[in-house]
Design a protein around this motif. Structure first.
Motif, PDB file in Angstrom:
ATOM      1  N   ASP A 130       0.789  -1.155  -0.004  1.00 29.40           N
ATOM      2  CA  ASP A 130      -0.127   0.004   0.023  1.00 29.40           C
ATOM      3  C   ASP A 130       0.812   1.270   0.121  1.00 29.40           C
ATOM      4  N   SER A 131       0.144   2.549  -0.016  1.00 31.35           N
ATOM      5  CA  SER A 131       1.081   3.771  -0.137  1.00 31.35           C
ATOM      6  C   SER A 131       1.723   4.102   0.947  1.00 31.35           C
ATOM      7  N   GLY A 132       1.289   3.559   2.135  1.00 31.16           N
ATOM      8  CA  GLY A 132       1.527   4.094   3.541  1.00 31.16           C
ATOM      9  C   GLY A 132       0.905   5.233   3.904  1.00 31.16           C
ATOM     10  N   ASP A 133       0.052   5.831   3.150  1.00 31.78           N
ATOM     11  CA  ASP A 133      -0.733   7.139   3.716  1.00 31.78           C
ATOM     12  C   ASP A 133      -1.838   7.029   4.612  1.00 31.78           C
ATOM     13  N   ALA A 134      -2.227   6.079   4.948  1.00 35.84           N
ATOM     14  CA  ALA A 134      -3.346   5.852   5.602  1.00 35.84           C
ATOM     15  C   ALA A 134      -2.809   5.439   7.031  1.00 35.84           C
ATOM     16  N   GLU A 135      -3.027   6.134   8.173  1.00 38.90           N
ATOM     17  CA  GLU A 135      -2.677   5.793   9.523  1.00 38.90           C
ATOM     18  C   GLU A 135      -3.083   4.502  10.160  1.00 38.90           C
ATOM     19  N   GLY A 136      -2.015   3.558  10.404  1.00 39.55           N
ATOM     20  CA  GLY A 136      -2.732   2.415  10.999  1.00 39.55           C
ATOM     21  C   GLY A 136      -2.566   1.355  10.110  1.00 39.55           C
ATOM     22  N   TYR A 137      -2.770   1.496   8.710  1.00 42.35           N
ATOM     23  CA  TYR A 137      -2.900   0.675   7.841  1.00 42.35           C
ATOM     24  C   TYR A 137      -1.883   0.280   7.020  1.00 42.35           C
ATOM     25  N   ALA A 138      -1.688  -1.129   7.050  1.00 46.31           N
ATOM     26  CA  ALA A 138      -0.653  -1.428   6.062  1.00 46.31           C
ATOM     27  C   ALA A 138      -0.877  -2.688   5.278  1.00 46.31           C
ATOM     28  N   GLU A 139      -0.667  -2.944   3.914  1.00 47.32           N
ATOM     29  CA  GLU A 139      -0.849  -4.240   3.430  1.00 47.32           C
ATOM     30  C   GLU A 139       0.315  -4.737   2.959  1.00 47.32           C
ATOM     31  N   LEU A 140       0.548  -5.775   3.379  1.00 42.64           N
ATOM     32  CA  LEU A 140       1.780  -6.763   2.962  1.00 42.64           C
ATOM     33  C   LEU A 140       1.536  -7.941   2.112  1.00 42.64           C
ATOM     34  N   GLU A 141       2.682  -8.372   1.422  1.00 41.13           N
ATOM     35  CA  GLU A 141       2.560  -9.676   0.600  1.00 41.13           C
ATOM     36  C   GLU A 141       3.955 -10.272   0.884  1.00 41.13           C
ATOM     37  N   VAL A 142       3.769 -11.801   1.051  1.00 38.71           N
ATOM     38  CA  VAL A 142       4.724 -12.362   1.429  1.00 38.71           C
ATOM     39  C   VAL A 142       5.440 -12.553  -0.147  1.00 38.71           C
TER      40      VAL A 142
END
Ligand SMILES: [Fe+2]
Length: 220
Positions: A130-142
């Protein structure tokens, strides 16, 4: 949350008396200073020296291979500082993960080499998508799953390879040695929960050393 600024230390700190480690750190400092423009080169040049250090199995005393029930990482994980540069631009520490324990998914925010010294580990490497813009939100991929034997080394060069979780799969605790271009235990970095797509700031600390001088008493 307070993101305290870390003051320089009065002097380089050694927590272990080892000629092998002293000479390794001298080599790291020389190489990292001469390859400051190219951290990929820093890691590649350092790796054979690190390999040698890992092969010598007598320099790391028992004290730095202990688990820590009060760990701030959780899971009884011990994080033992061995060396810290006064400007906090270099640390060497051991990470001791009890059998069956797993670290949280975390980042390191600096170049580094990590090598397995004892036991076996399963490592899961992630990439943030993800872009890292949303506070507390992160999308990770293995990105990768790998199992590690003593002597195996992996590189951190943020953002590449910087986010991972490590589990001990041997019947005894695993011990890995970290050589990092920051004061990893004292900086605010990130802890992720991939299944909830969440991220929070965390500071792991060290099991044997404070982050600020005035906290020294707690460790006496
Ligand atoms: Fe790590």
């Amino acid at each position: 949350m307070t993101h305290t600024i870390l003051e320089p230390l009065p002097e380089d700190q050694w927590f272990i008396d080892s000629q092998q480690l002293r000479s390794f750190v001298a080599t790291v400092r020389e190489i990292s200073a001469s390859t400051i423009e190219n951290r990929m080169q820093t890691l590649a040049t350092l790796e054979p020296y690190f390999q040698q250090l890992l092969q010598q199995q007598e320099w790391l005393s028992e004290k730095f291979m202990q688990v820590n029930p009060d760990s701030r990482m959780g899971g009884g994980i011990g994080q033992w500082l061995l060396y810290r540069a006064l400007d906090r631009s270099l640390t060497v520490f051991s990470l001791v993960i009890p059998p069956g324990s797993t670290t949280p998914v975390h980042d390191h925010l600096a170049w580094g080499l990590i090598g397995l010294y004892k036991g076996n580990q399963q490592e899961t490497v992630y990439r943030r998508v993800d872009s890292g813009d949303a506070e507390g939100y992160a999308e990770l991929e293995v990105v990768e799953e790998r199992s590690l034997q003593p002597g195996d080394i992996y590189r951190l060069l943020p953002p590449t390879g910087d986010i991972h979780a490590v589990k001990t799969i041997s019947e005894t605790a695993s011990v890995s040695i970290h050589v990092l271009g920051n004061d990893t235990g004292c900086i605010w970095r990130h802890q992720f929960i991939p299944e909830y797509k969440s991220v929070k700031s965390f500071r792991s600390g060290y099991s044997n050393a404070p982050c600020k001088e005035e906290e020294e008493k707690e460790y006496a």
